[in-house]
Design a protein around this motif. Structure first.
Motif, PDB file in Angstrom:
ATOM      1  N   GLN A   3     -39.257  16.323   6.111  1.00 31.33           N
ATOM      2  CA  GLN A   3     -38.621  17.615   5.907  1.00 31.33           C
ATOM      3  C   GLN A   3     -37.916  18.031   7.186  1.00 31.33           C
ATOM      4  O   GLN A   3     -38.518  18.100   8.254  1.00 31.33           O
ATOM      5  N   THR A   4     -36.644  18.329   7.044  1.00 35.19           N
ATOM      6  CA  THR A   4     -35.900  18.806   8.192  1.00 35.19           C
ATOM      7  C   THR A   4     -36.221  20.283   8.400  1.00 35.19           C
ATOM      8  O   THR A   4     -36.426  21.018   7.454  1.00 35.19           O
ATOM      9  N   SER A   5     -36.266  20.707   9.632  1.00 35.59           N
ATOM     10  CA  SER A   5     -36.570  22.104   9.917  1.00 35.59           C
ATOM     11  C   SER A   5     -35.464  23.010   9.406  1.00 35.59           C
ATOM     12  O   SER A   5     -34.307  22.613   9.284  1.00 35.59           O
ATOM     13  N   GLY A   6     -35.838  24.224   9.075  1.00 38.47           N
ATOM     14  CA  GLY A   6     -34.854  25.191   8.621  1.00 38.47           C
ATOM     15  C   GLY A   6     -33.800  25.453   9.695  1.00 38.47           C
ATOM     16  O   GLY A   6     -34.081  25.399  10.892  1.00 38.47           O
ATOM     17  N   ILE A   7     -32.645  25.750   9.239  1.00 37.46           N
ATOM     18  CA  ILE A   7     -31.540  25.984  10.168  1.00 37.46           C
ATOM     19  C   ILE A   7     -31.345  27.492  10.323  1.00 37.46           C
ATOM     20  O   ILE A   7     -31.209  28.200   9.331  1.00 37.46           O
ATOM     21  N   ALA A   8     -31.332  27.974  11.547  1.00 37.13           N
ATOM     22  CA  ALA A   8     -31.170  29.404  11.797  1.00 37.13           C
ATOM     23  C   ALA A   8     -29.687  29.748  11.934  1.00 37.13           C
ATOM     24  O   ALA A   8     -28.860  28.902  12.287  1.00 37.13           O
ATOM     25  N   ARG A   9     -29.398  31.027  11.641  1.00 40.21           N
ATOM     26  CA  ARG A   9     -28.016  31.479  11.814  1.00 40.21           C
ATOM     27  C   ARG A   9     -27.595  31.241  13.257  1.00 40.21           C
ATOM     28  O   ARG A   9     -28.334  31.538  14.186  1.00 40.21           O
ATOM     29  N   GLY A  10     -26.437  30.690  13.432  1.00 37.36           N
ATOM     30  CA  GLY A  10     -25.920  30.429  14.768  1.00 37.36           C
ATOM     31  C   GLY A  10     -26.350  29.095  15.334  1.00 37.36           C
ATOM     32  O   GLY A  10     -25.825  28.654  16.352  1.00 37.36           O
ATOM     33  N   ALA A  11     -27.332  28.450  14.653  1.00 36.80           N
ATOM     34  CA  ALA A  11     -27.764  27.151  15.153  1.00 36.80           C
ATOM     35  C   ALA A  11     -26.736  26.090  14.763  1.00 36.80           C
ATOM     36  O   ALA A  11     -26.062  26.217  13.745  1.00 36.80           O
ATOM     37  N   PRO A  12     -26.621  25.078  15.564  1.00 38.40           N
ATOM     38  CA  PRO A  12     -25.657  24.041  15.223  1.00 38.40           C
ATOM     39  C   PRO A  12     -26.102  23.254  13.989  1.00 38.40           C
ATOM     40  O   PRO A  12     -27.290  23.005  13.806  1.00 38.40           O
ATOM     41  N   LEU A  13     -25.159  22.957  13.170  1.00 40.30           N
ATOM     42  CA  LEU A  13     -25.425  22.185  11.959  1.00 40.30           C
ATOM     43  C   LEU A  13     -24.783  20.814  12.141  1.00 40.30           C
ATOM     44  O   LEU A  13     -23.646  20.587  11.765  1.00 40.30           O
ATOM     45  N   GLY A  14     -25.514  19.927  12.751  1.00 42.72           N
ATOM     46  CA  GLY A  14     -24.951  18.631  13.106  1.00 42.72           C
ATOM     47  C   GLY A  14     -25.015  17.635  11.967  1.00 42.72           C
ATOM     48  O   GLY A  14     -25.604  17.906  10.920  1.00 42.72           O
ATOM     49  N   PRO A  15     -24.421  16.507  12.169  1.00 46.07           N
ATOM     50  CA  PRO A  15     -24.395  15.475  11.117  1.00 46.07           C
ATOM     51  C   PRO A  15     -25.785  14.953  10.775  1.00 46.07           C
ATOM     52  O   PRO A  15     -26.022  14.540   9.648  1.00 46.07           O
ATOM     53  N   SER A  16     -26.705  14.983  11.737  1.00 48.03           N
ATOM     54  CA  SER A  16     -28.022  14.420  11.443  1.00 48.03           C
ATOM     55  C   SER A  16     -28.726  15.199  10.337  1.00 48.03           C
ATOM     56  O   SER A  16     -29.441  14.624   9.504  1.00 48.03           O
ATOM     57  N   THR A  17     -28.549  16.519  10.314  1.00 43.42           N
ATOM     58  CA  THR A  17     -29.184  17.332   9.271  1.00 43.42           C
ATOM     59  C   THR A  17     -28.639  16.971   7.897  1.00 43.42           C
ATOM     60  O   THR A  17     -29.391  16.768   6.935  1.00 43.42           O
ATOM     61  N   ILE A  18     -27.331  16.905   7.817  1.00 44.64           N
ATOM     62  CA  ILE A  18     -26.711  16.582   6.526  1.00 44.64           C
ATOM     63  C   ILE A  18     -27.091  15.160   6.098  1.00 44.64           C
ATOM     64  O   ILE A  18     -27.411  14.902   4.931  1.00 44.64           O
ATOM     65  N   ASN A  19     -27.062  14.246   7.031  1.00 44.81           N
ATOM     66  CA  ASN A  19     -27.417  12.862   6.696  1.00 44.81           C
ATOM     67  C   ASN A  19     -28.876  12.767   6.245  1.00 44.81           C
ATOM     68  O   ASN A  19     -29.214  11.992   5.345  1.00 44.81           O
ATOM     69  N   GLN A  20     -29.758  13.546   6.887  1.00 39.50           N
ATOM     70  CA  GLN A  20     -31.164  13.526   6.506  1.00 39.50           C
ATOM     71  C   GLN A  20     -31.355  14.087   5.103  1.00 39.50           C
ATOM     72  O   GLN A  20     -32.181  13.599   4.321  1.00 39.50           O
ATOM     73  N   LEU A  21     -30.589  15.103   4.785  1.00 38.78           N
ATOM     74  CA  LEU A  21     -30.657  15.662   3.433  1.00 38.78           C
ATOM     75  C   LEU A  21     -30.315  14.595   2.398  1.00 38.78           C
ATOM     76  O   LEU A  21     -31.002  14.442   1.375  1.00 38.78           O
ATOM     77  N   HIS A  22     -29.253  13.874   2.654  1.00 35.60           N
ATOM     78  CA  HIS A  22     -28.876  12.788   1.737  1.00 35.60           C
ATOM     79  C   HIS A  22     -29.996  11.750   1.649  1.00 35.60           C
ATOM     80  O   HIS A  22     -30.355  11.295   0.560  1.00 35.60           O
ATOM     81  N   ALA A  23     -30.526  11.346   2.792  1.00 35.86           N
ATOM     82  CA  ALA A  23     -31.562  10.305   2.811  1.00 35.86           C
ATOM     83  C   ALA A  23     -32.814  10.764   2.070  1.00 35.86           C
ATOM     84  O   ALA A  23     -33.471   9.976   1.380  1.00 35.86           O
ATOM     85  N   ASN A  24     -33.138  12.050   2.235  1.00 34.67           N
ATOM     86  CA  ASN A  24     -34.315  12.572   1.545  1.00 34.67           C
ATOM     87  C   ASN A  24     -34.157  12.500   0.032  1.00 34.67           C
ATOM     88  O   ASN A  24     -35.084  12.148  -0.700  1.00 34.67           O
TER      89      ASN A  24
END
Lengths: 329, 171
Positions: A9-30
């Motif tokens: 599980q990827t950690s929740g993303i806070a407002r203003g936090a960077p949304l990098g490719p690793s998060t999106i890629n992890q979502l796909h992988a999950n």
């Protein structure tokens, strides 16, 4: 056997936090991992595809042309026949056999005589795989009176049957491909981008809901609603371990009733598969059971236990196991 | 952790952190749902433990642990049971013939619940299998199977084929 990546599980993303490719890629992988987990013992569309889940399970009501209540219409449609006294065939529909039961059939079966006649006499049942598409069950009944001999005969009775078979190879996935993000790439509306995350989640969830509840419990009627290990203490029958049972009571010697916890519909046919524990490894015992609805919200199974001794049969108190099936309330 | 259907986006509807967070939650909710009655491996709540249940296998007291179809190899002077097909429960386990029609299945799991046996026959005959479960500290869980036959006019153990459905319970 395939191996699957563990879903993190990827950690929740806070407002203003960077949304990098690793998060999106992890979502796909999950999502891909979830889909792989699901297709291990389920078809991509959601139905079960496992040796341990019966392909055909139901209750057959005796008649010149038996009528059957086969749980789960996905695998229903089998035709029933009574070619001889006490013999019942289940002929699976060709589509089921070719796609599900496997032409090189390796099977196992459960069967139980579930007629009111079991209240008076012990019954036995055997199975024969006539072909990869046809199964024959034969019913025998003690024709002697209890305590007065050991003569048996073919007899017409209602029966419960469950047929297991090897699983099919895993289906191809239904989820769509996606494009891994590189640094400095952005989410777009492309089908292989963010929208594939949304769409693929929907595909996995839709398949899961075919034979599971939203919280993950099984909702397929070919899967037991209750199991119980009923132990005879010498003075009473108690539930040593169970799921789905509310209570147990000994009605008389060798007659035990288990009441469900409300997970069953009280108006539909039910099936059970009991097995009794002999007093010793060299004792011959028989248990038959039948389910019946006894009013709104109250469903019960009643079991009759017989033991053989000195050339005669008699009712006996013993421990036993039962798997109980029915339509969800 | 709840699952919430997310809208697909168009060029005019940006994906914000809320949508991303919900997508993360959705994955977690789906995983939790699978974890309830299936093995998800390390970190899951499998009562059987990850080593004996592959990821994706069912992990539900309401589903048999395995089903096994046995035949009898009569080509030998001392007949043996042949496992025609069987699941993971017998991995590491084995079958012994004690005497004619008397078998003992030593199992590789500590959570034995029960077995439901059904005799196989190609004719109308009097046959019955009985299952006696036991557990020994030295040999582990086991089931004594006796396959009974009445063809000689009275019930007696005989080497005969049967099918078996094995159930286990959560610890």
């Amino acid at each position: 056997m395939p191996t699957f990546p563990y879903v993190e599980q990827t950690s929740g993303i806070a407002r203003g936090a960077p949304l990098g490719p690793s998060t999106i890629n992890q979502l796909h992988a999950n999502i891909e991992a979830l889909d792989d987990i699901a297709r291990m013992e389920h078809f991509a569309a959601g139905g079960h595809n496992a040796l341990e889940v019966p392909w055909i399970l139901g209750h057959m009501v005796d008649g010149a042309t038996p009528t059957g209540y086969l749980f789960d219409t996905t695998f229903g449609g089998a035709t029933l026949a009574r070619p001889a006294t006490g013999a019942y065939t289940v002929n699976a529909v060709s589509g089921v056999v070719s796609s599900d039961l496997n032409s090189n059939l390796l099977y196992s079966a459960m069967a139980n005589v579930a007629d009111s006649a079991i209240e008076a006499k012990p019954h036995t049942i055997t199975v024969e795989a006539v072909s990869a598409t046809s199964f024959k069950f034969r019913v025998r009944e003690l024709s002697s009176a209890l305590g007065a001999g050991d003569t048996w005969a073919d007899v017409n009775r209602n029966i419960d049957v469950g047929i297991h078979a090897t699983a099919q190879d895993a289906d191809a996935t239904l989820i769509s491909s996606y494009a891994l993000k590189q640094r400095r790439e952005y989410l777009t509306q492309a089908a292989t981008d963010w929208n594939s995350i949304v769409g693929n989640q929907g595909i996995v969830r839709k398949a899961a809901l075919v034979e599971h509840t939203s919280t993950g419990a099984h909702s397929a009627n070919r899967i037991a609603k209750a199991v119980a290990w009923a132990r005879w203490t010498g003075a009473a029958q108690v539930l040593d371990a169970d799921e789905g049972c509310a209570s147990i009571s000994r009605l008389s010697q060798g007659v035990v009733e288990i009441t469900m916890d409300g997970n069953f519909s009280a108006t539909t046919t039910m099936a059970c598969f009991p097995e009794v524990q002999p007093a010793t490894t060299s004792e011959l015992v028989i248990i038959n059971g039948r389910g019946f609805a006894s009013g709104a919200g109250t469903s019960t199974f009643r079991f009759y236990i017989y033991a053989y001794s000195g050339g005669n049969w008699a009712r006996a108190d013993r421990s036993f196991f039962a798997a109980m099936f029915g339509v969800t309330a | 952790m709840s699952y919430l259907k997310l809208p697909k986006t168009t060029q005019d509807h940006a994906v914000g952190f809320q949508s991303v967070n919900q997508a993360i939650d959705n994955n977690a909710a789906l995983l939790a749902a699978f974890d309830l009655r299936h093995s998800i491996g390390v970190g899951g709540n499998s009562p059987y433990g990850a080593p004996t249940r592959a990821v994706g296998r069912h992990d539900d007291i309401l589903i048999a642990r395995t089903v096994v179809d046995f035949a009898v190899d009569t080509s030998r002077a001392d007949p043996a049971l042949q496992v025609i097909t069987g699941g993971s429960l017998l991995v590491g386990g084995f079958v012994d013939r004690i005497a004619a029609g008397e078998w003992i299945l030593h199992l590789a799991t500590a959570q034995l619940f029960a077995a439901v046996a059904l005799m196989k026959s190609t004719a109308s005959v009097d046959r019955k299998a009985t299952c006696y479960r036991t557990s020994s500290p030295s040999t582990g869980p086991a089931i004594y199977i006796t396959t009974w036959d009445r063809s000689g006019g009275s019930w007696a153990p005989d080497d005969l084929p049967f099918s078996l459905v094995l159930w286990t319970q959560s610890p």
